[in-house]
Design a protein around this motif. Structure first.
Motif, PDB file in Angstrom:
ATOM      1  N   GLY A 204      38.871  24.456 -72.301  1.00  0.00           N
ATOM      2  CA  GLY A 204      37.526  24.492 -71.753  1.00  0.00           C
ATOM      3  C   GLY A 204      37.460  25.253 -70.452  1.00  0.00           C
ATOM      4  N   LEU A 205      38.445  25.060 -69.596  1.00  0.00           N
ATOM      5  CA  LEU A 205      38.502  25.766 -68.325  1.00  0.00           C
ATOM      6  C   LEU A 205      38.552  27.275 -68.542  1.00  0.00           C
ATOM      7  CD1 LEU A 205      38.998  25.963 -65.266  1.00  0.00           C
ATOM      8  CD2 LEU A 205      41.426  25.616 -65.736  1.00  0.00           C
ATOM      9  N   ILE A 206      39.390  27.707 -69.466  1.00  0.00           N
ATOM     10  CA  ILE A 206      39.529  29.136 -69.756  1.00  0.00           C
ATOM     11  C   ILE A 206      38.217  29.714 -70.269  1.00  0.00           C
ATOM     12  CG2 ILE A 206      40.668  30.803 -71.273  1.00  0.00           C
ATOM     13  CD1 ILE A 206      43.152  28.986 -71.127  1.00  0.00           C
ATOM     14  N   MET A 207      37.580  29.027 -71.224  1.00  0.00           N
ATOM     15  CA  MET A 207      36.347  29.532 -71.808  1.00  0.00           C
ATOM     16  C   MET A 207      35.203  29.545 -70.792  1.00  0.00           C
ATOM     17  SD  MET A 207      37.468  30.357 -74.678  1.00  0.00           S
ATOM     18  CE  MET A 207      35.922  30.977 -75.298  1.00  0.00           C
ATOM     19  N   ILE A 208      35.155  28.544 -69.930  1.00  0.00           N
ATOM     20  CA  ILE A 208      34.078  28.468 -68.940  1.00  0.00           C
ATOM     21  C   ILE A 208      34.206  29.571 -67.902  1.00  0.00           C
ATOM     22  CG2 ILE A 208      33.190  27.065 -67.031  1.00  0.00           C
ATOM     23  CD1 ILE A 208      33.855  24.615 -68.875  1.00  0.00           C
ATOM     24  N   VAL A 209      35.423  29.802 -67.412  1.00  0.00           N
ATOM     25  CA  VAL A 209      35.647  30.874 -66.429  1.00  0.00           C
ATOM     26  C   VAL A 209      35.396  32.239 -67.067  1.00  0.00           C
ATOM     27  CG1 VAL A 209      37.385  32.026 -65.003  1.00  0.00           C
ATOM     28  CG2 VAL A 209      37.232  29.536 -65.020  1.00  0.00           C
ATOM     29  N   LEU A 210      35.828  32.394 -68.324  1.00  0.00           N
ATOM     30  CA  LEU A 210      35.589  33.653 -69.032  1.00  0.00           C
ATOM     31  C   LEU A 210      34.099  33.872 -69.236  1.00  0.00           C
ATOM     32  CD1 LEU A 210      36.841  36.070 -70.434  1.00  0.00           C
ATOM     33  CD2 LEU A 210      37.037  34.710 -72.513  1.00  0.00           C
ATOM     34  N   GLU A 211      33.389  32.806 -69.607  1.00  0.00           N
ATOM     35  CA  GLU A 211      31.937  32.890 -69.787  1.00  0.00           C
ATOM     36  C   GLU A 211      31.255  33.302 -68.483  1.00  0.00           C
ATOM     37  OE1 GLU A 211      28.227  30.004 -71.246  1.00  0.00           O
ATOM     38  OE2 GLU A 211      30.147  29.136 -70.635  1.00  0.00           O
ATOM     39  N   ALA A 212      31.718  32.738 -67.373  1.00  0.00           N
ATOM     40  CA  ALA A 212      31.140  33.086 -66.072  1.00  0.00           C
ATOM     41  C   ALA A 212      31.444  34.537 -65.701  1.00  0.00           C
ATOM     42  CB  ALA A 212      31.681  32.149 -64.999  1.00  0.00           C
ATOM     43  N   ALA A 213      32.687  34.968 -65.920  1.00  0.00           N
ATOM     44  CA  ALA A 213      33.082  36.334 -65.570  1.00  0.00           C
ATOM     45  C   ALA A 213      32.287  37.370 -66.353  1.00  0.00           C
ATOM     46  CB  ALA A 213      34.582  36.524 -65.812  1.00  0.00           C
ATOM     47  N   LEU A 214      31.953  37.047 -67.598  1.00  0.00           N
ATOM     48  CA  LEU A 214      31.197  37.981 -68.432  1.00  0.00           C
ATOM     49  C   LEU A 214      29.743  38.112 -67.984  1.00  0.00           C
ATOM     50  CD1 LEU A 214      32.583  37.031 -71.973  1.00  0.00           C
ATOM     51  CD2 LEU A 214      33.042  39.116 -70.672  1.00  0.00           C
ATOM     52  N   ASP A 215      29.307  37.233 -67.092  1.00  0.00           N
ATOM     53  CA  ASP A 215      27.941  37.303 -66.570  1.00  0.00           C
ATOM     54  C   ASP A 215      27.875  37.929 -65.180  1.00  0.00           C
ATOM     55  OD1 ASP A 215      26.568  36.224 -68.725  1.00  0.00           O
ATOM     56  OD2 ASP A 215      26.983  34.168 -68.107  1.00  0.00           O
ATOM     57  N   LEU A 216      29.026  38.306 -64.631  1.00  0.00           N
ATOM     58  CA  LEU A 216      29.063  38.813 -63.257  1.00  0.00           C
ATOM     59  C   LEU A 216      29.142  40.337 -63.228  1.00  0.00           C
ATOM     60  CD1 LEU A 216      31.520  36.242 -61.659  1.00  0.00           C
ATOM     61  CD2 LEU A 216      29.033  36.165 -61.731  1.00  0.00           C
ATOM     62  N   GLU A 217      28.268  40.938 -62.451  1.00  0.00           N
ATOM     63  CA  GLU A 217      28.265  42.386 -62.286  1.00  0.00           C
ATOM     64  C   GLU A 217      28.832  42.752 -60.921  1.00  0.00           C
ATOM     65  OE1 GLU A 217      24.456  44.072 -62.928  1.00  0.00           O
ATOM     66  OE2 GLU A 217      24.154  43.074 -64.862  1.00  0.00           O
ATOM     67  N   LEU A 218      29.701  43.745 -60.918  1.00  0.00           N
ATOM     68  CA  LEU A 218      30.300  44.216 -59.670  1.00  0.00           C
ATOM     69  C   LEU A 218      29.686  45.550 -59.274  1.00  0.00           C
ATOM     70  CD1 LEU A 218      34.108  43.460 -60.293  1.00  0.00           C
ATOM     71  CD2 LEU A 218      32.444  42.077 -59.041  1.00  0.00           C
ATOM     72  N   ASN A 219      28.878  45.539 -58.248  1.00  0.00           N
ATOM     73  CA  ASN A 219      28.373  46.767 -57.654  1.00  0.00           C
ATOM     74  C   ASN A 219      28.067  46.488 -56.188  1.00  0.00           C
ATOM     75  OD1 ASN A 219      25.597  45.708 -57.501  1.00  0.00           O
ATOM     76  ND2 ASN A 219      25.611  45.955 -59.733  1.00  0.00           N
ATOM     77  N   ARG A 220      27.743  47.520 -55.450  1.00  0.00           N
ATOM     78  CA  ARG A 220      27.573  47.370 -54.007  1.00  0.00           C
ATOM     79  C   ARG A 220      26.487  46.359 -53.654  1.00  0.00           C
ATOM     80  NH1 ARG A 220      28.075  53.580 -51.659  1.00  0.00           N
ATOM     81  NH2 ARG A 220      30.286  53.882 -52.231  1.00  0.00           N
ATOM     82  N   SER A 221      25.464  46.285 -54.470  1.00  0.00           N
ATOM     83  CA  SER A 221      24.375  45.358 -54.174  1.00  0.00           C
ATOM     84  C   SER A 221      24.800  43.897 -54.320  1.00  0.00           C
ATOM     85  CB  SER A 221      23.182  45.633 -55.102  1.00  0.00           C
ATOM     86  OG  SER A 221      23.524  45.371 -56.460  1.00  0.00           O
ATOM     87  N   LYS A 222      25.920  43.648 -55.040  1.00  0.00           N
ATOM     88  CA  LYS A 222      26.382  42.276 -55.271  1.00  0.00           C
ATOM     89  C   LYS A 222      27.357  41.790 -54.199  1.00  0.00           C
ATOM     90  CE  LYS A 222      24.301  42.103 -59.305  1.00  0.00           C
ATOM     91  NZ  LYS A 222      23.114  41.255 -59.529  1.00  0.00           N
ATOM     92  N   TRP A 223      27.914  42.700 -53.403  1.00  0.00           N
ATOM     93  CA  TRP A 223      28.941  42.288 -52.455  1.00  0.00           C
ATOM     94  C   TRP A 223      28.473  41.240 -51.451  1.00  0.00           C
ATOM     95  CZ3 TRP A 223      33.456  42.562 -54.113  1.00  0.00           C
ATOM     96  CH2 TRP A 223      33.928  43.673 -54.799  1.00  0.00           C
ATOM     97  N   PRO A 224      27.256  41.309 -50.951  1.00  0.00           N
ATOM     98  CA  PRO A 224      26.825  40.243 -50.025  1.00  0.00           C
ATOM     99  C   PRO A 224      26.876  38.846 -50.654  1.00  0.00           C
ATOM    100  CG  PRO A 224      25.368  42.138 -49.855  1.00  0.00           C
ATOM    101  CD  PRO A 224      26.262  42.394 -51.024  1.00  0.00           C
ATOM    102  N   VAL A 225      26.370  38.701 -51.881  1.00  0.00           N
ATOM    103  CA  VAL A 225      26.378  37.377 -52.508  1.00  0.00           C
ATOM    104  C   VAL A 225      27.795  36.966 -52.890  1.00  0.00           C
ATOM    105  CG1 VAL A 225      25.968  38.204 -54.877  1.00  0.00           C
ATOM    106  CG2 VAL A 225      25.234  35.919 -54.219  1.00  0.00           C
TER     107      VAL A 225
END
Length: 442
Positions: free
Chosen positions: A71-92
């Motif tokens: 469950g831990l693996i799937m939950i972290v993977l699910e979260a990572a797949l929703d995260l976008e990395l770009n300059r506008s995201k660095w503050p958050v």
């Protein structure tokens, strides 16, 4: 007639999944976290089992550990797949990391002092028990924030994910260095472990993306999940920060334009990668739902109902929760500074707290530390989150609902495609749509 056989077990398991789905609907309407309903269902089963004189032995704890890891693996993977990395995201990203890290460290020390004063004299043992209670549960946060504004939702996803990862690393590094008096050696061990794991994770992630986009077989998504489970387990055996492997892989595949630039961009097959990414979202979302369901039901089964009458455990839990929210309020005020509602009260404890609690070595386990403290802390923090969301006019709308809206809008746009393109398959239309959106973003 035998009460439990293969068919009755399948019937019970199927009914639990159906009831869990109904709990999600109830949660969206009432604001009561589905996790609490699942734990309550497990406790009802526990009462029925006691009435029928059915004993589970150690099987429940074995099942909890396995479900917790997957469950831990799937939950972290699910979260990572929703995260976008770009300059506008660095503050958050930076703010959420700072809040997660500082809250985890300070909360663990404050709670350790409380446990040391009330339960056990040795501080290091108290700290072992305090760390699980200091970790925010992404398993409860992520499915419950679909209605929050984008900035707050992203902050909570990042913070809960960082809290999980940092908390697990903190817990196992402490266990591995309890007998090491050399602080410098401990710091070097931790730092080198993290740096090595990050480098290894990036190499593995690039390799997996390049290999799996070239597989022609239709059956490959659960093969990819199996590979990630294998890598996580091998990493744990060698005392690596295995969760970083899962997080970095999710970030690499979801942000391939960031990681595959220049000449590396030529190695990417956009159609294949978009297809894998879209289907992988669905697989992780559905798998995480099923695993969460059985984990919390089995946790409810493992609870001694008599422990709920322990008023001392309730008092200790209330003190711990007040300390948690006090520390959280301090760092949110220092880092985020304004508009703290409802994030201030969105700090539930859950899957990771339970998993780490049952991972405490036998020689450190305390008879004086009641499991009811764990249960009451989970109940109080989850209830506080529900009340805060309801008071702010939000429901516990799952993230899946937000994703569903996206696909519904996509279906409408596909219907408007010119007649000459109607011969394309639905998958090709989806890929075209996602490619156009990527081009617009870039």
């Amino acid at each position: 007639m035998e009460i439990f056989n293969s068919y009755t077990i399948v019937i019970i398991a199927s009914m639990i999944v159906i009831v869990s789905y109904l709990f999600n609907i109830i949660s969206s309407k009432t604001g009561v976290p589905s996790v609490l309903l699942l734990v309550g269902l497990g406790m009802i089963f526990r009462g029925i089992a006691g009435y029928m004189d059915i004993s589970f032995g150690t099987y429940l704890f074995d099942a909890l550990e396995i479900l917790g890891i997957v469950g831990l693996i799937m939950i972290v993977l699910e979260a990572a797949l929703d995260l976008e990395l770009n300059r506008s995201k660095w503050p958050v990203i930076s703010k959420s990391f700072l809040v997660a890290f500082a809250s985890l460290i300070i909360s663990s020390f404050v709670i350790a002092l409380i446990i040391q004063y009330l339960i056990v004299a040795e501080f290091t043992v108290a700290l072992v028990y305090a760390i699980p209670l200091s970790i925010i549960s992404s398993a409860i946060i992520i499915p419950s924030i679909g209605e929050l504004a984008d900035e707050k939702r992203e902050f909570m996803i990042y913070e809960s994910t960082f809290s999980d990862i940092l908390g697990i690393m903190y817990f196992y590094f402490l266990l591995g260095n309890l007998d090491n008096p050399d602080v410098g050696a401990v710091v070097w061990d931790v730092a080198s472990n993290i740096v090595f794991t990050i480098i290894l994770s990036i190499v593995i992630s690039y390799a997996l993306v390049l290999i799996f986009q070239r597989l022609k077989t239709q059956v490959k998504l659960f093969l990819l999940v199996a590979v990630l489970l294998l890598l996580y387990s091998i990493g744990k055996i060698f005392h690596l920060s295995s969760l970083l492997i899962i997080l970095i892989f999710g970030l690499v595949i979801n942000n391939y334009k960031v990681f595959f630039r220049g000449k590396l961009a030529k190695l990417i097959n956009l159609s294949a990668l978009h297809s894998i990414l879209g289907n992988f979202h669905l697989v992780t979302m559905e798998s995480a739902f099923v695993i969460r369901t059985f984990f919390f039901v089995i946790f409810g089964l493992s609870i001694d109902l008599a422990s709920l009458l322990d008023t001392w455990a309730l008092l200790v839990s209330v003190i711990i929760v007040l300390a948690l929210f006090g520390v959280r309020a301090l760092f949110l005020k220092l880092v985020v500074k304004k508009n703290l509602n409802p994030q201030l009260f969105m700090a539930p404890r859950g899957l990771i707290t339970i998993l780490l609690f049952f991972s405490i070595p036998a020689h450190l386990q305390l008879e004086t530390f009641s499991s009811a403290i764990l249960l009451y802390t989970i109940l109080i923090t989850s209830s506080a989150m529900a009340i805060a969301l309801i008071a702010s006019g939000k429901h516990l709308e799952p993230v899946e609902a937000v994703q569903l809206e996206y696909w519904q809008e996509l279906d409408k746009e596909i219907d408007e495609i010119p007649t000459q393109e109607k011969h394309k398959t639905l998958e090709e239309k989806v890929i075209d749509k996602m490619t156009d959106e990527d081009d617009e973003k870039s």
